[in-house]
Design an enzyme around this catalytic site. Structure first.
Site, short mmCIF file in Angstrom:
data_model
loop_
_atom_site.label_atom_id
_atom_site.label_comp_id
_atom_site.label_asym_id
_atom_site.label_seq_id
_atom_site.Cartn_x
_atom_site.Cartn_y
_atom_site.Cartn_z
N HIS A 1 15.63 73.04 27.70
CA HIS A 1 15.32 73.67 26.40
C HIS A 1 14.18 74.69 26.49
O HIS A 1 13.93 75.41 25.54
CB HIS A 1 14.95 72.61 25.35
ZN LIG Z 1 19.51 65.77 26.21
#
Ligand SMILES: [Zn+2]
Length: 330
Positions: A135
């Protein structure tokens, strides 16, 4: 032929001792996974595969994919607390955050680079027993991820000349969450050599539509999906990706948060289903002669370390059998 297991006891943050009753993330799971592999196969059998990670990734290397401003912001505990979605971190000193959160992650980033390097240099399978911070993007940490280890390893391998700038790379992300940071980094670098295959639950975080535009094969999953449908989709899409890409190198994010009961993943895959997934991916890539580096991604059940151990045992056993050695693998 060997298999590399890149690991440092420094991956396992002592944060749980500082902040008891903590976080979803089992921050000692890497050590637990390795201990379980050693108890199943025998420590003497695992030892030849261990590659100690002793150094952190440098600031200069991190600047290859992150902005200076973002890296400086990580010196402020509240910024780290937000990225980790864990407010108590705000109360810690910057020194403690660096020692128990940032340093373990910087070590793990170097572990991903080292595993990728070993895989490419020797055309083999190499695991980093951490990493998969998919992320994190250039200016932002989120979803427990601070540094974009997978993309940085590709940049470093090109710098070292192990990977040509035109060599296709296949990035396979089977963590339950969309790998939005990895996709954003590829887009920001206008990197068209990295082909992204991402199977993820569209009902959960991060639902990043901008990042999704960069993904070559985005395979949406829905909450509650079970083994048969999931494995069918995986087989179809990985087979097609391999037919069209012919990768020089592959990176695999083997997140275990697809397991049934995971508090964040929302999927309903059995332990045997996760094991079959990992076997299929690794056998497909290795049968095609592709060097592979594996990172561990997320996994928020108490069983997560056992799923990791299953994958490692299967990989080591397969190699062991072809070397003429047998053994039990739980
Ligand atoms: Zn994850």
């Amino acid at each position: 032929m060997s298999i590399g297991l890149h690991y440092s006891s420094g991956y396992n943050s002592a944060l749980a001792e500082v902040l008891p009753d903590t976080h979803l993330f089992d921050i000692a799971k890497y050590g637990h996974a390795l201990a379980l592999v050693e108890s199943r196969l025998g420590a003497e059998r695992v030892a030849p595969h261990l590659r100690p990670v002793t150094e952190e990734v440098s600031h200069t290397e991190l600047c290859l994919i992150h902005s200076e401003r973002y890296l400086q912001a990580l010196e402020t505990p509240s910024v780290v607390a937000r990225a980790l979605e864990y407010p108590p971190v705000e109360q810690l000193s910057a020194e403690l955050v660096d020692a128990e959160i940032l340093r373990p992650m910087r070590l793990a980033v170097n572990g991903t680079i080292a595993a990728a390097r070993e895989a490419l240099m020797h055309n083999r399978l190499a695991f980093n027993l951490a990493g998969g911070y998919h992320h994190a993007s250039r200016d932002r940490g989120e979803g427990f991820c601070l540094y974009g280890d997978a993309y940085l390893s590709i940049v470093r391998l090109r710098q070292e000349g192990l990977l040509g700038t035109q060599d296709p790379v296949l990035y396979i992300d089977l963590d339950a969450h969309q790998g939005n940071g990895m996709a954003r980094l590829c887009a920001e670098h206008q990197d068209e050599q990295v082909v992204l295959l991402d199977l993820f639950n569209t009902d959960i975080y991060p639902q990043d539509r901008v990042a999704q535009q960069r993904v070559d094969r985005a395979v949406p999953l829905i909450s509650g999906m079970t083994d048969r449908t999931y494995l069918g989709l995986l087989r179809a899409h990985l087979t097609r990706a391999m037919a069209s890409v012919k990768p020089r190198f592959a990176l695999y994010n083997a997140g275990t948060d697809i397991l049934a009961g995971d508090p964040l993943g929302g999927l309903n895959i059995s332990e045997e289903g996760v094991r079959e997934r990992d076997r299929f991916v690794l056998q497909t890539l290795r049968a095609a002669g592709v060097p592979v580096a594996v990172v561990l991604g997320g996994g928020y059940t108490p069983q997560s370390h056992r799923l990791i151990a299953n994958m490692l045992c299967d990989a080591l056993m397969e190699r062991g059998e072809s070397d003429g050695a047998g053994g039990a693998c739980g």
